[in-house]
Design an enzyme around this catalytic site. Structure first.
Site, PDB file in Angstrom:
ATOM      1  CB  CYS A  60     134.857  48.210   9.227  1.00  9.83           C
ATOM      2  SG  CYS A  60     133.249  48.588   9.949  1.00  9.83           S
ATOM      3  CB  ALA A  61     136.857  44.624   4.852  1.00  7.22           C
ATOM      4  CB  ALA A  62     139.728  49.165   3.542  1.00 10.13           C
ATOM      5  N   PRO A  63     142.275  47.885   5.281  1.00 14.17           N
ATOM      6  CG  PRO A  63     144.584  47.883   5.664  1.00 14.17           C
ATOM      7  CD  PRO A  63     143.284  48.277   6.296  1.00 14.17           C
ATOM      8  N   GLY A  64     142.300  45.120   4.793  1.00 12.22           N
ATOM      9  CA  GLY A  64     142.125  43.692   4.526  1.00 12.22           C
ATOM     10  C   GLY A  64     142.821  42.751   5.498  1.00 12.22           C
ATOM     11  CG  ASP A 106     126.109  53.561   5.070  1.00 18.60           C
ATOM     12  OD1 ASP A 106     126.946  54.422   5.377  1.00 18.60           O
ATOM     13  OD2 ASP A 106     125.176  53.200   5.825  1.00 18.60           O
ATOM     14  CB  CYS A 115     142.975  49.797  17.318  1.00 15.00           C
ATOM     15  SG  CYS A 115     142.581  50.935  16.017  1.00 15.00           S
TER      16      CYS A 115
HETATM   17  N1  SAM Z   1     139.480  45.564   9.441  1.00 16.56           N
HETATM   18  C1  SAM Z   1     140.539  46.316   8.804  1.00 16.56           C
HETATM   19  C2  SAM Z   1     141.809  45.492   8.799  1.00 16.56           C
HETATM   20  O1  SAM Z   1     141.958  44.598   9.630  1.00 16.56           O
HETATM   21  O2  SAM Z   1     142.636  45.722   7.905  1.00 16.56           O
HETATM   22  C3  SAM Z   1     140.747  47.636   9.467  1.00 16.56           C
HETATM   23  C4  SAM Z   1     139.484  48.433   9.586  1.00 16.56           C
HETATM   24  S1  SAM Z   1     139.682  50.057  10.199  1.00 16.56           S
HETATM   25  C5  SAM Z   1     139.906  49.798  11.862  1.00 16.56           C
HETATM   26  C6  SAM Z   1     138.060  50.652  10.092  1.00 16.56           C
HETATM   27  C7  SAM Z   1     137.478  50.758   8.701  1.00 16.56           C
HETATM   28  O3  SAM Z   1     136.141  51.277   8.799  1.00 16.56           O
HETATM   29  C8  SAM Z   1     138.233  51.669   7.784  1.00 16.56           C
HETATM   30  O4  SAM Z   1     138.562  51.004   6.603  1.00 16.56           O
HETATM   31  C9  SAM Z   1     137.248  52.798   7.509  1.00 16.56           C
HETATM   32  O5  SAM Z   1     137.350  53.299   6.209  1.00 16.56           O
HETATM   33  C10 SAM Z   1     135.913  52.145   7.731  1.00 16.56           C
HETATM   34  N2  SAM Z   1     134.848  53.120   8.085  1.00 16.56           N
HETATM   35  C11 SAM Z   1     134.972  54.456   8.287  1.00 16.56           C
HETATM   36  N3  SAM Z   1     133.758  54.994   8.555  1.00 16.56           N
HETATM   37  C12 SAM Z   1     132.858  53.997   8.530  1.00 16.56           C
HETATM   38  C13 SAM Z   1     131.452  53.911   8.704  1.00 16.56           C
HETATM   39  N4  SAM Z   1     130.730  54.986   8.991  1.00 16.56           N
HETATM   40  N5  SAM Z   1     130.863  52.712   8.561  1.00 16.56           N
HETATM   41  C14 SAM Z   1     131.595  51.619   8.290  1.00 16.56           C
HETATM   42  N6  SAM Z   1     132.926  51.627   8.116  1.00 16.56           N
HETATM   43  C15 SAM Z   1     133.555  52.793   8.227  1.00 16.56           C
END
Ligand code: SAM
Length: 478
Positions: free
Chosen positions: A122-126, A173, A243
């Protein structure tokens, strides 16, 4: 004390280990927001342990090190990062300090000098991906995945700025990773969550907290963990973080997973002085680590590490059949390498790069450079995932010249002898807006634009004008 925190939210946290209601409410009311950055070690900018002095929007200092993460600092106040060319050069990433604890976790559970494969699911924004890429060895592989399509560009941009050739960005996914049984040594799941840990940064979001939201997130988190489990190899580590403060999204998610799979929870040993709260889940005794803003200089965060102790029979069989199909798959049988780069392209490209540590491949019209030893993995990933970026796109063959890609300007392997324009801060800001500036050189052709020796992008100098190749979607508007 007036508080924007909903009473039912605070009530839901009462009873958590070491949760101090009064000081929790007080720290939220104070509204302080620590600012922190982690530095890109391949693009060093700090001088005499401080920030370059002409970064003055507003003037600030490094206000100490983040104790649990290397090369990471608090800032004395929040400057305008948009107006700092060094930010655009990828010399640092602005990241919340508690989340940087991942750095400590990785260095505790594994030997980071070894070659390994890491998935940031779950990488965005990075933020986590840039941190991971700074820590793993250069020959290791990082796959940064984001399921939401509209969030992939910002992830890709940040990974391009980080400048390393051992990364891949995918848009899948979590369930798609079942096609890669036992592939990764480490899977990081920084899960989507209710976000209560960030209410200090966004007080308005606190009004949308409901128990239903927490339960919905918890269900989703359990699904993501289950989907990702099979791509982790036996003995590998899954690092789970959120978080959120809610037990349903943290310890309870671990409990569900621990009851379904063969897993060991891994204790971490943070310095006691850091004030991180260790928790033990009710049903399976899993270790968790909680960050409360009244106890640490950072926002709310939870992290835990699970080790896969055994791969089930079903997975073992799937593993076996997918290895078999890899051996007899395209490329393997014919002996041809479908990604080979033409000789003419290699000849044009060679002067631009320090090529000895790279493998070149063709994807579509473009040539990409990757860390050697990763092509087999790339091929496998390409066959199973939707890849958005692989290694560094170095450019393409034009008529009698190499057309460098923006990614090459920001890569750590660009040839140091490449024609360069060193420019002032005001010209750098013009460049980042997509405008022209006085070049001050008589040479023609492609030049890499640098501010304080840090590369920003390309211009092409012509007889009477300059073409600015800073990507349109990256341009700053201020
Ligand atoms: N790891 C990132 C960082 O350090 O910048 C922040 C990640 S944020 C907490 C969670 C991410 O999970 C978001 O980018 C979101 O789009 C994505 N996400 C949302 N629904 C999801 C799903 N069903 N499966 C996997 N990822 C998902």
């Amino acid at each position: 004390m007036d508080s924007y925190l909903l009473p039912e939210f605070v009530k839901s946290l009462n009873g958590l280990d070491h949760f101090d209601t009064e000081s929790f409410i007080r720290v939220h009311a104070l509204g302080e927001q620590p600012v922190s950055v982690h530095m890109n070690t391949v693009k060093p900018v700090l001088t005499d342990g401080g920030w370059p002095s002409d970064f003055i929007h507003p003037p600030f200092e490094l206000a100490g090190k983040v104790p649990w993460a290397a090369d990471s600092y608090y800032l004395s106040q929040r400057p305008s990062f948009t107006l700092d060319p060094l930010f655009h050069a990828g010399t640092y990433y602005v990241q919340e300090a508690s989340g940087m604890f991942l750095s400590f976790v990785l260095s505790q559970i594994t030997d980071l000098t070894k070659k390994m494969k890491v998935l940031d699911l779950c990488a965005a924004p990075g933020g986590k991906s840039t941190l991971i890429q700074s820590l793993i060895s250069p020959e290791s592989l990082l796959v940064s995945n984001e399921v939401i399509k509209t969030r992939v560009p910002v992830l890709t941009q940040n990974m391009i700025k980080w400048g390393r050739s051992n990364g891949i960005v995918s848009n899948n996914d979590p369930s798609h990773f079942k096609e890669l049984p036992g592939f990764f040594d480490i899977v990081v799941i920084d899960a989507p969550c209710s976000g209560s840990g960030l209410y200090r940064k966004d007080p308005e979001a606190a009004a949308s907290w409901t128990p239903d939201l927490v339960n919905l997130c918890s269900q989703r988190q359990q699904r993501i963990l289950a989907d990702a489990w099979s791509c982790l190899k036996e003995g590998g580590y899954l690092i789970y973080s959120t978080c959120s403060y809610s037990k349903e999204e943290n310890e309870d998610v671990l409990d569900v997973h621990m009851q379904q799979y063969e897993v060991a929870s891994v204790p971490l040993f943070p310095d006691r002085a850091w004030n991180i709260v260790e928790t033990i889940s009710e049903k399976s005794g899993a270790f968790g680590y909680r960050f409360y803003p009244d106890k640490v200089t950072g926002e709310g965060f939870f992290i835990s590490v699970l080790q896969k102790t055994h791969t089930g029979l079903e997975e073992t069989l799937k593993n076996y059949s997918s290895r078999k199909s890899m051996k007899s798959g395209p490329g393997g049988r014919s002996g041809k390498n479908p990604l080979r780069v033409s000789r003419s392209a290699s000849l044009l490209l060679n002067p631009w790069i320090q090529a000895e540590q790279l493998e070149l491949i063709t994807i579509g019209e473009s040539i990409h450079a990757m860390t050697p030893g990763l092509l087999h993995d790339l091929e496998l990933l390409k066959n199973n995932l939707y890849l958005k970026k692989a290694g560094i796109r170095v450019g393409k063959e034009g008529e009698n010249e190499w057309i460098p890609d923006h990614e090459l300007a920001l890569a750590d392997f660009l040839n140091k002898d490449c024609p360069t324009l060193n420019i002032s801060k005001s010209d750098a800001l013009l460049f980042l807006k997509g405008e022209s500036f006085e070049a001050g050189v008589s040479g023609k052709g492609w030049h890499v634009v640098c501010y304080r020796n840090q590369r920003l992008g390309w211009v092409k100098l012509l007889e009477r004008r300059m073409n600015n190749y800073y990507p349109k979607s990256w341009r700053i508007r201020q």
